[in-house]
Design an enzyme around this catalytic site. Structure first.
Site, mmCIF file in Angstrom:
data_model
loop_
_atom_site.group_PDB
_atom_site.id
_atom_site.type_symbol
_atom_site.label_atom_id
_atom_site.label_comp_id
_atom_site.label_asym_id
_atom_site.label_seq_id
_atom_site.Cartn_x
_atom_site.Cartn_y
_atom_site.Cartn_z
ATOM 1 N N LYS A 83 0.859 -1.187 0.000
ATOM 2 C CA LYS A 83 0.000 0.000 0.000
ATOM 3 C C LYS A 83 0.890 1.230 0.000
ATOM 4 C CE LYS A 83 -4.500 1.104 0.429
ATOM 5 N NZ LYS A 83 -5.732 0.370 0.139
ATOM 6 N N ASP A 131 -7.145 4.429 -4.130
ATOM 7 C CA ASP A 131 -7.750 4.294 -2.796
ATOM 8 C C ASP A 131 -8.335 5.682 -2.519
ATOM 9 O OD1 ASP A 131 -7.793 2.411 -0.231
ATOM 10 O OD2 ASP A 131 -7.291 4.386 0.522
#
Ligand SMILES: NC(=O)C1=CN([C@@H]2O[C@H](COP(=O)(O)OP(=O)(O)OC[C@H]3O[C@@H](n4cnc5c(N)ncnc54)[C@H](OP(=O)(O)O)[C@@H]3O)[C@@H](O)[C@H]2O)C=CC1
Ligand SMILES: O=C(O)CCC(=O)C(=O)O
Length: 448
Positions: A129, A169
């Site tokens: 991430k 995201d």
């Protein structure tokens, strides 16, 4: 917090020590370790090879400076992150978040969750991430482009279709992926479609990726309903957020016969007893990028409420799709009091540990994000498959694949929960099933 198995408590204590001040990461690790008691009892080989300790330590953490020039000619500075957490199953895979709250602890919590989520999809993808503390709100298109170009000017050397494949995201959608991909292509002089997912349809993207996370969480909730002989038909639903995940969750609930009566953003929430008008919501949020209050200006029967929580709105099913820890223990009690029976996480870790405890006490079925929102990354995996084979699939075919994957994730959670003596626990099933696949791959790959 629940008491851990003594071996796991020792591991957790070290995690606290090595990652001081990273509260969200601690929370995510504790939640997984809490499920692994029966696994360490059954599999001493994992303990002998320090699998859990290694899984809690990212393979690589990259932090970098992101300078850029705003529209007034002033130089701005942000911090960029990419945490490459675990590549036992495949290249690191996971989104980029642009939000002022981003710091290492948030990126690590998200990357850690991604390991287990990606494993649950059954696809060959590892976990990672990234993101930045950049705040896109109120920034012009040109500023967003310059920021993305600067961010990629460092990130490009760490990613690749066989290495690390970022996606979107919070704060990162199709526009940002476009600017990021453009800069990657320019710097490397390679049209490497598989390096990012969430791309536009004319330049290597996949149909259904935009809708996938929202559709996926609703497919997951539909599977829960099926275990009770029920469906979405006539169900009253509350969805928090009004971004990518929330919008397409609303759409799929409506397609399946349910009614979403409330959505939110960080300024407040709206209640529309006639059911959210999706075209209007998309216009406000996707086209105008405006505050949610704009919705009620064109929909007189709807109300905008601020200074309260969306979880006060009575519903049968709650789908939190905004951000971490947005639903606490008190909210959970109100949901239970109002007759809610299912909470399915579209966001990552939106329910606090207290809330999850209340769900268990009050009989609310709880579907954790790492299982319920896996449809987004799964469809990114499908996008990578299409890129690798220079193919592009139809909407119907891709949506069917997504639905099959979500059914698979659902069934794997329940079967694993049964096998490990915690029948009906989607949390335990998701954590254990996600963990075992990665643990076995790590054992096979040796001490690396
Ligand atoms: N996009 C994807 O494919 C996936 C996303 N997720 C998760 O889903 C969640 C939403 O992501 P996504 O829809 O992509 O993001 P978006 O940026 O598209 O939308 C985020 C939404 O959440 C709201 N929000 C964000 N932060 C806060 C906050 N602190 N308090 C209240 N509301 C907030 C935003 O409101 P505002 O505009 O006012 O900030 C906005 O409505 C995140 O947890 C993400 O990690 C999970 C799997 C895949
Ligand atoms: O599609 C992806 O790779 C990322 C999705 C994501 O960030 C998530 O599942 O939280």
């Amino acid at each position: 917090m629940a008491i851990l198995h003594p071996d796991l408590q020792d591991i957790y204590d070290v995690v606290l020590q090595r990652n001081a001040g990273e509260a969200e990461f601690h929370q995510a690790v504790h939640e997984v370790l809490d499920s692994l008691g029966p696994v360490v009892a059954k599999h001493p080989e994992y303990t002998n090879a320090a699998i859990i300790q290694r899984m809690c330590e990212p393979e690589r953490q990259i932090i970098f400076r992101v300078p850029w020039v705003d529209d007034k000619g002033v130089t701005q500075l942000n911090r960029g992150f990419r945490v490459e957490f675990n590549s036992a199953l495949g290249p690191y895979k996971g989104g980029l978040r642009f939000h002022p709250s981003v710091y290492l602890g948030i990126v690590k919590f998200l990357g850690f969750e991604q390991i287990f989520k990606n494993s649950l999809t059954g696809l060959p993808i590892g976990g990672g991430k990234g993101g930045s503390d950049f705040d896109p709100k109120g920034r012009s298109d040109a500023e967003i482009m310059r920021f993305c170009q600067s961010f990629m000017t460092e990130l490009y050397r760490h990613i690749g279709e066989h290495t690390d494949v970022p996606a979107g995201d919070i704060g990162v959608g199709g526009r940002e992926i476009g600017y990021l991909f453009g800069q990657y292509k320019r710097i490397t002089n390679r049209y490497e479609s598989g390096v990012l997912t969430g791309k536009g349809l004319s330049w290597g993207g996949s149909l259904v990726r935009t809708e996938a996370t929202g559709y996926g969480v609703v497919f997951f909730a539909e599977e829960i309903l099926k275990t009770r002989g029920e469906s979405f038909d006539g169900k009253r639903v509350v969805v928090s957020g009004s971004g990518n995940v929330a919008i397409y969750a609303v759409q799929k609930v409506h397609q399946l016969g349910g009614k979403v009566v409330a959505v939110s953003d960080s300024s407040g929430y709206i209640v529309d007893e006639d059911g959210i008008d999706l075209d209007l919501l998309k216009d406000v949020k996707e086209v105008r990028r405006a505050r949610i209050e704009e919705y009620v200006k064109q929909r007189p029967q709807a109300r905008f409420i601020t200074g309260s929580t969306i979880w006060n709105v009575p519903c049968d099913i709650a789908i939190p799709c905004a951000t971490q820890n947005e639903l606490n223990g008190d909210d959970a009690k109100v949901l239970a009091y109002n007759g809610c029976t299912i909470v399915a996480e579209g966001a990552n870790m939106p329910c606090s540990p207290d809330a999850v405890k209340v769900f268990a006490e009050t009989g609310i079925t709880f579907a954790p994000g790492k299982a319920a929102n896996a449809g987004g990354v799964a469809t990114s995996g499908l996008e990578m498959q299409q890129n690798a084979s220079r193919d592009s699939w139809t909407f119907e075919y891709t949506e069917n694949r997504l639905q099959e994957i979500m059914r698979g994730v659902h069934d794997r959670c329940l079967e694993t929960a049964d096998d490990y003596g915690v029948p009906g626990s989607y949390t335990a099933g998701a954590n254990i099933a996600g963990f075992i696949k990665v643990a076995d791959a790590m054992l096979a790959l040796g001490v690396i």
